[in-house]
Scaffold this active site. Sequence first.
Site, PDB file in Angstrom:
ATOM      1  N   VAL A  61       0.860  -1.074  -0.071  1.00  0.00           N
ATOM      2  CA  VAL A  61      -0.026  -0.124   0.010  1.00  0.00           C
ATOM      3  C   VAL A  61       0.905   1.321  -0.044  1.00  0.00           C
ATOM      4  O   VAL A  61       0.449   2.414  -0.340  1.00  0.00           O
ATOM      5  CB  VAL A  61      -0.885   0.113   1.205  1.00  0.00           C
ATOM      6  CG1 VAL A  61      -2.083  -0.875   1.014  1.00  0.00           C
ATOM      7  CG2 VAL A  61      -0.235  -0.091   2.524  1.00  0.00           C
ATOM      8  N   TYR A 159       0.312   4.925  16.247  1.00  0.00           N
ATOM      9  CA  TYR A 159      -0.669   4.128  15.911  1.00  0.00           C
ATOM     10  C   TYR A 159      -2.100   4.792  16.247  1.00  0.00           C
ATOM     11  O   TYR A 159      -2.983   4.637  15.197  1.00  0.00           O
ATOM     12  CB  TYR A 159      -0.571   2.846  16.423  1.00  0.00           C
ATOM     13  CG  TYR A 159      -1.575   1.751  16.151  1.00  0.00           C
ATOM     14  CD1 TYR A 159      -1.564   0.874  15.054  1.00  0.00           C
ATOM     15  CD2 TYR A 159      -2.817   1.645  16.956  1.00  0.00           C
ATOM     16  CE1 TYR A 159      -2.511  -0.130  14.672  1.00  0.00           C
ATOM     17  CE2 TYR A 159      -3.689   0.363  16.344  1.00  0.00           C
ATOM     18  CZ  TYR A 159      -3.513  -0.299  15.390  1.00  0.00           C
ATOM     19  OH  TYR A 159      -4.443  -1.302  15.429  1.00  0.00           O
ATOM     20  N   LYS A 163      -5.247   5.921  13.408  1.00  0.00           N
ATOM     21  CA  LYS A 163      -6.665   5.238  13.450  1.00  0.00           C
ATOM     22  C   LYS A 163      -7.754   6.110  13.968  1.00  0.00           C
ATOM     23  O   LYS A 163      -8.638   6.193  13.384  1.00  0.00           O
ATOM     24  CB  LYS A 163      -6.406   4.068  14.611  1.00  0.00           C
ATOM     25  CG  LYS A 163      -5.673   2.929  14.498  1.00  0.00           C
ATOM     26  CD  LYS A 163      -6.270   2.285  13.022  1.00  0.00           C
ATOM     27  CE  LYS A 163      -5.282   1.170  12.682  1.00  0.00           C
ATOM     28  NZ  LYS A 163      -5.657   0.362  11.492  1.00  0.00           N
ATOM     29  N   THR A 194      -4.491 -11.745  16.299  1.00  0.00           N
ATOM     30  CA  THR A 194      -3.668 -11.838  15.356  1.00  0.00           C
ATOM     31  C   THR A 194      -2.424 -11.739  15.289  1.00  0.00           C
ATOM     32  O   THR A 194      -1.760 -11.482  16.426  1.00  0.00           O
ATOM     33  CB  THR A 194      -4.247 -10.902  14.418  1.00  0.00           C
ATOM     34  OG1 THR A 194      -3.449  -9.447  14.592  1.00  0.00           O
ATOM     35  CG2 THR A 194      -5.661 -10.496  14.276  1.00  0.00           C
TER      36      THR A 194
END
Length: 254
Positions: A61, A159, A163, A194
């Site tokens: 990306v 982060y 977000k 995850t």
Amino acid sequence: MRKYLVVGGTSGIGAETVRLLAGLEGAAVVFSGRSAEAAAELAASLEPRERGRTVFVRADVTRQGDMDALFERVRALPGDLCGAFNAAGVAGGDGPLRGVPFHEADERGFDRVVEVNLKGAWRSLRGELAIMAAQGSGSIVNCSSVAGLRSADSMSASYTASKHALIGLSRSLAVEYAPHGVRVNAVCPGVIDTPMLGGMREELLSDLRRKNPGARIGTPREVAESVVFLLSEKSGYISGAALTVDAGGLTGAL
Ligand code: NAP
């Protein structure tokens, strides 16, 4: 054919969403990521009929050329692009749980988080909205986080900032593209099991217990089910929302 795109579909929440979408009759699911190996593993784990509905495109990306090639592939398949899920993301290297205070973290770390989590979504959204606005329909889900709605001392500030920004993008684009028949929402998972958790699973779990004793670590499937709902017509009157998928953790933390 009903086309879907999952950007960052090779692992975790994105991969689980690919799995669910591949189970839909008449679907064609394009998924992307940098790891062709992880993509092959995911494809191999699907039933042959479901595997036949998936197409992997290797795309970073952070590289516009990769993203252009991805959208060329999406356009080349027959049918409308019904839904797109932007899941590509990385955790930052700083933050209290990692023992690296913000003022000591290096600039490259901040740039990396913003480049993948925010600019990556920007690149994805431009491609998706161009297609969906032209066809006059579509639903997009951006993967934010509960760290997009409040401060998250378990995650890095970079982060958390990226977000929050994703929710701002989702809300603005929901308004801008409503006249084109396109819905844009954000999903805000709590702590989900995850590979992104890395070695922090135990620290995050005790952090979670401290903030919300009732909460537990969620499964990628639990988030993917919400994403598929937001991509479907069942959520036809929902746009501009930031849907928390955190077993009430956010409520408990406040
Ligand atoms: P994950 O298993 O590490 O998956 C991350 C995905 O992002 C992978 O498919 C990875 O693909 C892709 N990705 C990373 N950098 C990329 C790049 N430069 N170009 C293209 N793809 C890239 O983690 P996950 O937990 O499922 O994360 C998915 C999303 O959920 C992220 O946006 C994350 O911030 C968000 N989220 C996760 C949690 C959690 O607790 N796990 C909570 C809230 C929100 P490749 O490695 O193949 O490139």
